[in-house]
Design a protein around this motif. Sequence first.
Motif, PDB file in Angstrom:
ATOM      1  N   GLY B  58      17.267  13.202  45.514  1.00  0.00           N
ATOM      2  CA  GLY B  58      17.834  13.078  44.175  1.00  0.00           C
ATOM      3  C   GLY B  58      18.637  14.302  43.800  1.00  0.00           C
ATOM      4  O   GLY B  58      18.655  15.284  44.538  1.00  0.00           O
ATOM      5  N   PRO B  59      19.289  14.231  42.672  1.00  0.00           N
ATOM      6  CA  PRO B  59      20.093  15.371  42.215  1.00  0.00           C
ATOM      7  C   PRO B  59      19.240  16.599  41.904  1.00  0.00           C
ATOM      8  O   PRO B  59      19.763  17.694  41.801  1.00  0.00           O
ATOM      9  CB  PRO B  59      20.774  14.840  40.949  1.00  0.00           C
ATOM     10  CG  PRO B  59      19.966  13.663  40.533  1.00  0.00           C
ATOM     11  CD  PRO B  59      19.382  13.086  41.767  1.00  0.00           C
ATOM     12  N   LYS B  60      17.913  16.397  41.786  1.00  0.00           N
ATOM     13  CA  LYS B  60      17.055  17.542  41.466  1.00  0.00           C
ATOM     14  C   LYS B  60      16.619  18.316  42.708  1.00  0.00           C
ATOM     15  O   LYS B  60      16.079  19.409  42.606  1.00  0.00           O
ATOM     16  CB  LYS B  60      15.814  17.071  40.683  1.00  0.00           C
ATOM     17  CG  LYS B  60      16.131  16.780  39.222  1.00  0.00           C
ATOM     18  CD  LYS B  60      14.945  17.122  38.330  1.00  0.00           C
ATOM     19  CE  LYS B  60      15.383  17.167  36.875  1.00  0.00           C
ATOM     20  NZ  LYS B  60      14.270  17.456  35.978  1.00  0.00           N
ATOM     21  N   ASP B  61      16.819  17.723  43.897  1.00  0.00           N
ATOM     22  CA  ASP B  61      16.419  18.416  45.113  1.00  0.00           C
ATOM     23  C   ASP B  61      17.341  19.612  45.356  1.00  0.00           C
ATOM     24  O   ASP B  61      18.468  19.637  44.882  1.00  0.00           O
ATOM     25  CB  ASP B  61      16.483  17.454  46.309  1.00  0.00           C
ATOM     26  CG  ASP B  61      15.310  16.483  46.306  1.00  0.00           C
ATOM     27  OD1 ASP B  61      14.174  16.960  46.137  1.00  0.00           O
ATOM     28  OD2 ASP B  61      15.534  15.281  46.458  1.00  0.00           O
ATOM     29  N   ASN B  62      16.826  20.579  46.128  1.00  0.00           N
ATOM     30  CA  ASN B  62      17.654  21.772  46.306  1.00  0.00           C
ATOM     31  C   ASN B  62      18.851  21.494  47.214  1.00  0.00           C
ATOM     32  O   ASN B  62      18.876  20.557  48.010  1.00  0.00           O
ATOM     33  CB  ASN B  62      16.812  22.970  46.775  1.00  0.00           C
ATOM     34  CG  ASN B  62      16.419  22.846  48.229  1.00  0.00           C
ATOM     35  OD1 ASN B  62      17.265  22.654  49.083  1.00  0.00           O
ATOM     36  ND2 ASN B  62      15.130  22.949  48.484  1.00  0.00           N
ATOM     37  N   ILE B  63      19.840  22.360  47.094  1.00  0.00           N
ATOM     38  CA  ILE B  63      21.153  22.131  47.666  1.00  0.00           C
ATOM     39  C   ILE B  63      21.110  22.077  49.199  1.00  0.00           C
ATOM     40  O   ILE B  63      21.784  21.258  49.819  1.00  0.00           O
ATOM     41  CB  ILE B  63      22.149  23.215  47.169  1.00  0.00           C
ATOM     42  CG1 ILE B  63      23.582  22.902  47.624  1.00  0.00           C
ATOM     43  CG2 ILE B  63      21.738  24.595  47.589  1.00  0.00           C
ATOM     44  CD1 ILE B  63      24.268  21.915  46.724  1.00  0.00           C
ATOM     45  N   VAL B  64      20.246  22.901  49.813  1.00  0.00           N
ATOM     46  CA  VAL B  64      20.165  22.937  51.278  1.00  0.00           C
ATOM     47  C   VAL B  64      19.734  21.573  51.810  1.00  0.00           C
ATOM     48  O   VAL B  64      20.333  21.018  52.734  1.00  0.00           O
ATOM     49  CB  VAL B  64      19.154  24.019  51.738  1.00  0.00           C
ATOM     50  CG1 VAL B  64      19.109  24.087  53.252  1.00  0.00           C
ATOM     51  CG2 VAL B  64      19.525  25.373  51.155  1.00  0.00           C
ATOM     52  N   LYS B  65      18.685  21.031  51.166  1.00  0.00           N
ATOM     53  CA  LYS B  65      18.167  19.737  51.596  1.00  0.00           C
ATOM     54  C   LYS B  65      19.244  18.660  51.448  1.00  0.00           C
ATOM     55  O   LYS B  65      19.427  17.822  52.325  1.00  0.00           O
ATOM     56  CB  LYS B  65      16.941  19.381  50.747  1.00  0.00           C
ATOM     57  CG  LYS B  65      16.247  18.106  51.199  1.00  0.00           C
ATOM     58  CD  LYS B  65      15.061  17.770  50.291  1.00  0.00           C
ATOM     59  CE  LYS B  65      14.553  16.376  50.597  1.00  0.00           C
ATOM     60  NZ  LYS B  65      13.618  15.901  49.559  1.00  0.00           N
ATOM     61  N   ARG B  66      19.960  18.707  50.322  1.00  0.00           N
ATOM     62  CA  ARG B  66      20.966  17.680  50.083  1.00  0.00           C
ATOM     63  C   ARG B  66      22.107  17.744  51.086  1.00  0.00           C
ATOM     64  O   ARG B  66      22.526  16.725  51.633  1.00  0.00           O
ATOM     65  CB  ARG B  66      21.506  17.801  48.653  1.00  0.00           C
ATOM     66  CG  ARG B  66      20.608  17.090  47.650  1.00  0.00           C
ATOM     67  CD  ARG B  66      20.801  17.590  46.250  1.00  0.00           C
ATOM     68  NE  ARG B  66      22.163  17.401  45.778  1.00  0.00           N
ATOM     69  CZ  ARG B  66      22.670  18.039  44.717  1.00  0.00           C
ATOM     70  NH1 ARG B  66      21.925  18.884  44.054  1.00  0.00           N
ATOM     71  NH2 ARG B  66      23.898  17.809  44.343  1.00  0.00           N
ATOM     72  N   VAL B  67      22.570  18.975  51.361  1.00  0.00           N
ATOM     73  CA  VAL B  67      23.661  19.141  52.332  1.00  0.00           C
ATOM     74  C   VAL B  67      23.204  18.693  53.723  1.00  0.00           C
ATOM     75  O   VAL B  67      23.900  17.957  54.422  1.00  0.00           O
ATOM     76  CB  VAL B  67      24.138  20.620  52.356  1.00  0.00           C
ATOM     77  CG1 VAL B  67      25.106  20.839  53.512  1.00  0.00           C
ATOM     78  CG2 VAL B  67      24.795  20.973  51.038  1.00  0.00           C
TER      79      VAL B  67
END
Lengths: 246, 280
Positions: B58-67
């Motif tokens: 989700g948008p609340k997860d940290n940026i590293v995980k999302r990338v």
Amino acid sequence: MSEHILEIRHLSKTFGTHAVLKDIDFTVDKGDVTSIIGASGSGKSTLLRCINLLETLTTGEILFHGQDVTAGKINPSAYRAKVGMVFQNFNLFSNLTVLGNCMIGQQKVSKIPKEEAKNRALYYLNKVGMAPYINARPDQISGGQKQRVAIARALAMEPEVLLFDEPTSALDPEMVGEVLDVMKSLAKDRMTMLVVTHEMAFARDVSTHVVYMADGVIEEEGKPSKIFSDPESPRTREFLKRILNA
Amino acid sequence: MENHMFAQLFTDIASLWAKYHTMYLTGILNTLILAVVATLIGCVIGFICGILQTIPCGPKDNIVKRVLLKIIRIIIRIYVEVFRGTPMILQAVFIYYGMPYFFGVSFKDIWTVSIIVVSVNTGAYMAESVRGGIMSIDPGQFEGARAIGMNHLQTMLYIVLPQTLRNIMPQIGNNYIINVKDTSVMFIIGFNDFFAVHKMVSGAVFKYFPSAFLEMGGYLILTLVASFLLRKMEKRLAGKSNYELVNTDTLTMSAGTYSYPRDAASPFDETSKDYKGEKA
């Protein structure tokens, strides 16, 4: 002074621009049986889902024994294992038997050995009257039976709080009684429960605390005797009049 | 006249079989091993891709995980499109003859290359089947699992993937049968499968039709047996259609709050009249 298990502080939830919950504040103490009542769309279920972190809150915090569970310091899975949830549509695992449903969480999440998990599962299945059905699969039993198994599954994790999301709304009328009876017996055992319900008799007779929600805010809360016989808010009065005479 | 022609065909087949049956049988065995192994590995690849592609984010997860998840999804996407969108015969050539250019070494073992090519190809198809299978699982199953404290991997392993497996069994069967037939293209890099035997034998004795006839029969037997076994497996995965009540387990009888079989006074009696008529 009883201990706060859950404290909800300034909880808000918006879906897009639609505010479903607005600045919700309330606490759950040990042994409380709190009924959350209100019209459809008032945000009751969303509130419950937020408490179990199935929805992410937009703002606010949820304190579990004083610790904020939304801050990311507490593993959400570990928290969820301590806060059981019973769903409207049961959500029993369809690949497992009744017994398997009640064992899998204990074994994989709480790392309890198989034998002990089985004993505990049987104990709780017995409590809800479903022990003879351990070999059945979820699609082979009735709605009321499914819900009782779902309650046993949640209990088998030995949670500190049990959340019920309209546990009888998907049931045929003749099956509502058996599920409410199980919930009543849990209340008698001083299980801490938070129940979103349309069963006004349960809210009035079994719960220790009633929360009336309307349009995403807590309109009124208090002892059931007070809410049901002498509500402060005209909206509460209107709602109860409508639903009790329906 | 007609009788004579058929008689000629069967004598030819019989003589081919008498002379080359070890080669044919070895070919069948090789085809079978390659198809089974590659389908299994392909399934594993497909399931891994399926798990990776459905990690909630989700948008609340940290940026590293999302990338990271975004990159993983792009890589899987490319993998699927490339290996689904090119002929396997070309993939075999590409990998077999491409190795010296990229790594300076060539594969010595035809088996290894063949298994890699067919597995990777199957995996590309399976990735999509598994993704579809996971999407078809009721969201309530995920929620139920999360609500008792399971993380994504546990939810997948113990709840979602067993159900997915049951649902996509027909597709796995499809892939297996396709593999039994399509491994025949591996002759291009010198894999000695059933079809390669046909090329060798017919090239040696010029009995093209009798050998093809034999091959047709052989492949059909392989796939029919596979269909039969897959059906049996599907039935087993579906579970028993009935269940037995347990009324004699000592623990069951003694541990709980009341005993079965339920009597009329039981508070859990399904015919209980409590709360009736007070529904909202």
